[in-house]
Design a protein around this motif. Structure first.
Motif, PDB file in Angstrom:
ATOM      1  N   LEU A  68      21.314 -29.092  36.759  1.00  0.00           N
ATOM      2  CA  LEU A  68      19.935 -29.421  36.434  1.00  0.00           C
ATOM      3  C   LEU A  68      19.853 -30.804  35.801  1.00  0.00           C
ATOM      4  CD1 LEU A  68      17.001 -28.317  36.352  1.00  0.00           C
ATOM      5  CD2 LEU A  68      17.512 -27.515  34.034  1.00  0.00           C
ATOM      6  N   VAL A  69      19.043 -31.682  36.401  1.00  0.00           N
ATOM      7  CA  VAL A  69      18.822 -33.022  35.864  1.00  0.00           C
ATOM      8  C   VAL A  69      17.596 -33.008  34.959  1.00  0.00           C
ATOM      9  CG1 VAL A  69      18.276 -35.421  36.451  1.00  0.00           C
ATOM     10  CG2 VAL A  69      19.889 -34.122  37.859  1.00  0.00           C
ATOM     11  N   THR A  70      16.527 -32.413  35.436  1.00  0.00           N
ATOM     12  CA  THR A  70      15.310 -32.289  34.635  1.00  0.00           C
ATOM     13  C   THR A  70      14.495 -31.111  35.147  1.00  0.00           C
ATOM     14  OG1 THR A  70      13.397 -33.470  33.721  1.00  0.00           O
ATOM     15  CG2 THR A  70      13.895 -33.862  36.040  1.00  0.00           C
ATOM     16  N   LYS A  71      13.693 -30.576  34.270  1.00  0.00           N
ATOM     17  CA  LYS A  71      12.841 -29.443  34.611  1.00  0.00           C
ATOM     18  C   LYS A  71      11.476 -29.680  33.980  1.00  0.00           C
ATOM     19  CE  LYS A  71      12.631 -24.456  34.419  1.00  0.00           C
ATOM     20  NZ  LYS A  71      13.421 -23.475  35.108  1.00  0.00           N
ATOM     21  N   ALA A  72      10.429 -29.265  34.688  1.00  0.00           N
ATOM     22  CA  ALA A  72       9.072 -29.415  34.160  1.00  0.00           C
ATOM     23  C   ALA A  72       8.943 -28.640  32.852  1.00  0.00           C
ATOM     24  CB  ALA A  72       8.058 -28.904  35.176  1.00  0.00           C
ATOM     25  N   SER A  73       8.173 -29.183  31.953  1.00  0.00           N
ATOM     26  CA  SER A  73       7.950 -28.527  30.674  1.00  0.00           C
ATOM     27  C   SER A  73       7.220 -27.209  30.880  1.00  0.00           C
ATOM     28  CB  SER A  73       7.104 -29.433  29.764  1.00  0.00           C
ATOM     29  OG  SER A  73       6.725 -28.733  28.605  1.00  0.00           O
ATOM     30  N   SER A  74       7.630 -26.211  30.132  1.00  0.00           N
ATOM     31  CA  SER A  74       6.949 -24.927  30.216  1.00  0.00           C
ATOM     32  C   SER A  74       6.078 -24.684  28.991  1.00  0.00           C
ATOM     33  CB  SER A  74       7.963 -23.794  30.382  1.00  0.00           C
ATOM     34  OG  SER A  74       8.834 -23.777  29.265  1.00  0.00           O
ATOM     35  N   SER A  75       6.032 -25.670  28.084  1.00  0.00           N
ATOM     36  CA  SER A  75       5.205 -25.492  26.889  1.00  0.00           C
ATOM     37  C   SER A  75       3.725 -25.575  27.264  1.00  0.00           C
ATOM     38  CB  SER A  75       5.558 -26.535  25.825  1.00  0.00           C
ATOM     39  OG  SER A  75       5.211 -27.823  26.280  1.00  0.00           O
ATOM     40  N   THR A  76       2.929 -24.795  26.568  1.00  0.00           N
ATOM     41  CA  THR A  76       1.507 -24.737  26.859  1.00  0.00           C
ATOM     42  C   THR A  76       0.687 -24.957  25.595  1.00  0.00           C
ATOM     43  OG1 THR A  76       1.396 -22.343  26.527  1.00  0.00           O
ATOM     44  CG2 THR A  76       1.850 -23.103  28.776  1.00  0.00           C
ATOM     45  N   THR A  77      -0.572 -25.294  25.805  1.00  0.00           N
ATOM     46  CA  THR A  77      -1.543 -25.442  24.724  1.00  0.00           C
ATOM     47  C   THR A  77      -2.709 -24.515  25.030  1.00  0.00           C
ATOM     48  OG1 THR A  77      -0.943 -27.758  24.410  1.00  0.00           O
ATOM     49  CG2 THR A  77      -3.083 -27.066  23.532  1.00  0.00           C
ATOM     50  N   LYS A  78      -3.076 -23.688  24.075  1.00  0.00           N
ATOM     51  CA  LYS A  78      -4.215 -22.789  24.256  1.00  0.00           C
ATOM     52  C   LYS A  78      -5.498 -23.613  24.189  1.00  0.00           C
ATOM     53  CE  LYS A  78      -5.746 -18.525  24.455  1.00  0.00           C
ATOM     54  NZ  LYS A  78      -5.472 -17.737  25.639  1.00  0.00           N
ATOM     55  N   VAL A  79      -6.275 -23.577  25.288  1.00  0.00           N
ATOM     56  CA  VAL A  79      -7.533 -24.313  25.350  1.00  0.00           C
ATOM     57  C   VAL A  79      -8.717 -23.357  25.335  1.00  0.00           C
ATOM     58  CG1 VAL A  79      -8.925 -25.927  26.719  1.00  0.00           C
ATOM     59  CG2 VAL A  79      -6.449 -26.238  26.577  1.00  0.00           C
ATOM     60  N   TYR A  80      -8.659 -22.329  26.171  1.00  0.00           N
ATOM     61  CA  TYR A  80      -9.726 -21.337  26.270  1.00  0.00           C
ATOM     62  C   TYR A  80      -9.148 -19.956  26.022  1.00  0.00           C
ATOM     63  CZ  TYR A  80     -11.695 -25.101  29.179  1.00  0.00           C
ATOM     64  OH  TYR A  80     -12.119 -26.308  29.658  1.00  0.00           O
ATOM     65  N   SER A  81     -10.004 -19.021  25.638  1.00  0.00           N
ATOM     66  CA  SER A  81      -9.547 -17.636  25.561  1.00  0.00           C
ATOM     67  C   SER A  81      -9.307 -17.137  26.981  1.00  0.00           C
ATOM     68  CB  SER A  81     -10.598 -16.757  24.872  1.00  0.00           C
ATOM     69  OG  SER A  81     -11.723 -16.581  25.723  1.00  0.00           O
ATOM     70  N   LYS A  82      -8.449 -16.139  27.107  1.00  0.00           N
ATOM     71  CA  LYS A  82      -8.164 -15.545  28.408  1.00  0.00           C
ATOM     72  C   LYS A  82      -9.460 -15.035  29.034  1.00  0.00           C
ATOM     73  CE  LYS A  82      -5.320 -11.928  30.494  1.00  0.00           C
ATOM     74  NZ  LYS A  82      -4.284 -10.909  30.248  1.00  0.00           N
ATOM     75  N   ASN A  83     -10.310 -14.406  28.242  1.00  0.00           N
ATOM     76  CA  ASN A  83     -11.564 -13.865  28.741  1.00  0.00           C
ATOM     77  C   ASN A  83     -12.479 -14.975  29.265  1.00  0.00           C
ATOM     78  OD1 ASN A  83     -13.390 -11.651  29.193  1.00  0.00           O
ATOM     79  ND2 ASN A  83     -14.564 -12.395  27.434  1.00  0.00           N
ATOM     80  N   ALA A  84     -12.590 -16.080  28.538  1.00  0.00           N
ATOM     81  CA  ALA A  84     -13.447 -17.196  28.975  1.00  0.00           C
ATOM     82  C   ALA A  84     -12.922 -17.794  30.278  1.00  0.00           C
ATOM     83  CB  ALA A  84     -13.527 -18.263  27.889  1.00  0.00           C
ATOM     84  N   ALA A  85     -11.618 -17.975  30.366  1.00  0.00           N
ATOM     85  CA  ALA A  85     -11.022 -18.537  31.588  1.00  0.00           C
ATOM     86  C   ALA A  85     -11.245 -17.601  32.777  1.00  0.00           C
ATOM     87  CB  ALA A  85      -9.531 -18.800  31.380  1.00  0.00           C
ATOM     88  N   ASN A  86     -11.079 -16.306  32.581  1.00  0.00           N
ATOM     89  CA  ASN A  86     -11.283 -15.347  33.665  1.00  0.00           C
ATOM     90  C   ASN A  86     -12.746 -15.295  34.105  1.00  0.00           C
ATOM     91  OD1 ASN A  86      -8.581 -14.692  33.839  1.00  0.00           O
ATOM     92  ND2 ASN A  86      -8.762 -12.892  32.536  1.00  0.00           N
ATOM     93  N   MET A  87     -13.670 -15.410  33.144  1.00  0.00           N
ATOM     94  CA  MET A  87     -15.089 -15.427  33.508  1.00  0.00           C
ATOM     95  C   MET A  87     -15.416 -16.674  34.333  1.00  0.00           C
ATOM     96  SD  MET A  87     -17.283 -13.751  30.377  1.00  0.00           S
ATOM     97  CE  MET A  87     -16.719 -14.864  29.112  1.00  0.00           C
ATOM     98  N   MET A  88     -14.842 -17.809  33.956  1.00  0.00           N
ATOM     99  CA  MET A  88     -15.086 -19.038  34.719  1.00  0.00           C
ATOM    100  C   MET A  88     -14.465 -18.931  36.106  1.00  0.00           C
ATOM    101  SD  MET A  88     -16.595 -21.854  35.044  1.00  0.00           S
ATOM    102  CE  MET A  88     -17.207 -22.214  33.424  1.00  0.00           C
ATOM    103  N   THR A  89     -13.292 -18.338  36.206  1.00  0.00           N
ATOM    104  CA  THR A  89     -12.675 -18.121  37.521  1.00  0.00           C
ATOM    105  C   THR A  89     -13.595 -17.276  38.391  1.00  0.00           C
ATOM    106  OG1 THR A  89     -10.413 -18.423  36.754  1.00  0.00           O
ATOM    107  CG2 THR A  89     -10.700 -17.054  38.714  1.00  0.00           C
ATOM    108  N   ASP A  90     -14.188 -16.244  37.820  1.00  0.00           N
ATOM    109  CA  ASP A  90     -15.117 -15.402  38.567  1.00  0.00           C
ATOM    110  C   ASP A  90     -16.301 -16.224  39.081  1.00  0.00           C
ATOM    111  OD1 ASP A  90     -15.971 -12.707  39.454  1.00  0.00           O
ATOM    112  OD2 ASP A  90     -17.615 -13.051  38.030  1.00  0.00           O
ATOM    113  N   VAL A  91     -16.849 -17.070  38.236  1.00  0.00           N
ATOM    114  CA  VAL A  91     -17.964 -17.933  38.646  1.00  0.00           C
ATOM    115  C   VAL A  91     -17.523 -18.879  39.763  1.00  0.00           C
ATOM    116  CG1 VAL A  91     -19.467 -19.827  37.898  1.00  0.00           C
ATOM    117  CG2 VAL A  91     -19.176 -17.817  36.435  1.00  0.00           C
ATOM    118  N   LEU A  92     -16.350 -19.486  39.618  1.00  0.00           N
ATOM    119  CA  LEU A  92     -15.876 -20.453  40.603  1.00  0.00           C
ATOM    120  C   LEU A  92     -15.482 -19.805  41.931  1.00  0.00           C
ATOM    121  CD1 LEU A  92     -13.878 -22.834  38.235  1.00  0.00           C
ATOM    122  CD2 LEU A  92     -16.119 -23.239  39.293  1.00  0.00           C
TER     123      LEU A  92
END
Length: 176
Positions: A68-92
């Motif tokens: 392995l030379v390099t790997k994409a970062s797996s760290s995340t930042t919480k931006v929206y609640s899971k519920n808000a993101a899922n509701m927006m996915t439903d709309v989209l």
């Protein structure tokens, strides 16, 4: 400022002081706009149930020996609640099933997305995602000029690319 704090968490890099002073910013009327990479990251955050991860096209790189030379970062930042993101996915999802992007649903896969144009049709956008991939396409000129087009060329490009990269994948739905 609250709305723009979400963009800051997703590393939208072209925000300037004037963007925090005008109500048009919440409709995309930002001073310097956004990049396709930033848009892909924003939509991927919704696809990832509110978790932002730095955008990349590379998952990992190995040398000729398989080290392995390099790997994409797996760290995340919480931006929206899971519920808000899922509701927006439903709309989209409704955008591709019967809205402005009707016909861009990837067969066999839940698909969510959004079309967009700027004032005077200088830019055409389509940003969308499936449970596997997120992509953003832009059609226009780097300089301020009106683009004459019918339909949405960005959507057509997105649809062709996404259809191709999904052809050997098993159908999948968004988790709710």
């Amino acid at each position: 400022s609250t709305a723009l704090s979400y963009l800051e968490k997703m590393q939208f890099s072209h925000l300037v002081d004037a963007d925090y002073q005008y109500y048009t910013t919440c409709l995309g009327g930002m001073t310097y706009g956004v990049t396709t990479e930033e848009m892909a990251g924003g939509f991927a955050t919704l696809a990832n149930e509110g978790e932002y991860r730095e955008t990349t096209c590379i998952e990992e790189i190995t040398d000729a020996s398989g080290n392995l030379v390099t790997k994409a970062s797996s760290s995340t930042t919480k931006v929206y609640s899971k519920n808000a993101a899922n509701m927006m996915t439903d709309v989209l999802q409704s955008v591709v099933s019967g809205g402005t992007a009707q016909g861009m649903k990837i067969d066999g896969f839940d698909t969510a997305g959004k079309t967009g144009t700027t004032s005077d049709y200088r830019d055409g956008w389509f940003c969308g995602y499936t449970p596997y991939y997120t992509a953003a396409c832009w059609f226009g000129y780097a300089k301020s000029a009106t683009v004459v087009f019918s339909g949405n060329p960005a959507g057509k490009i997105w649809d062709e690319v996404m259809t191709d990269i999904h052809k050997d994948l098993e159908g999948k739905k968004f988790e709710q």
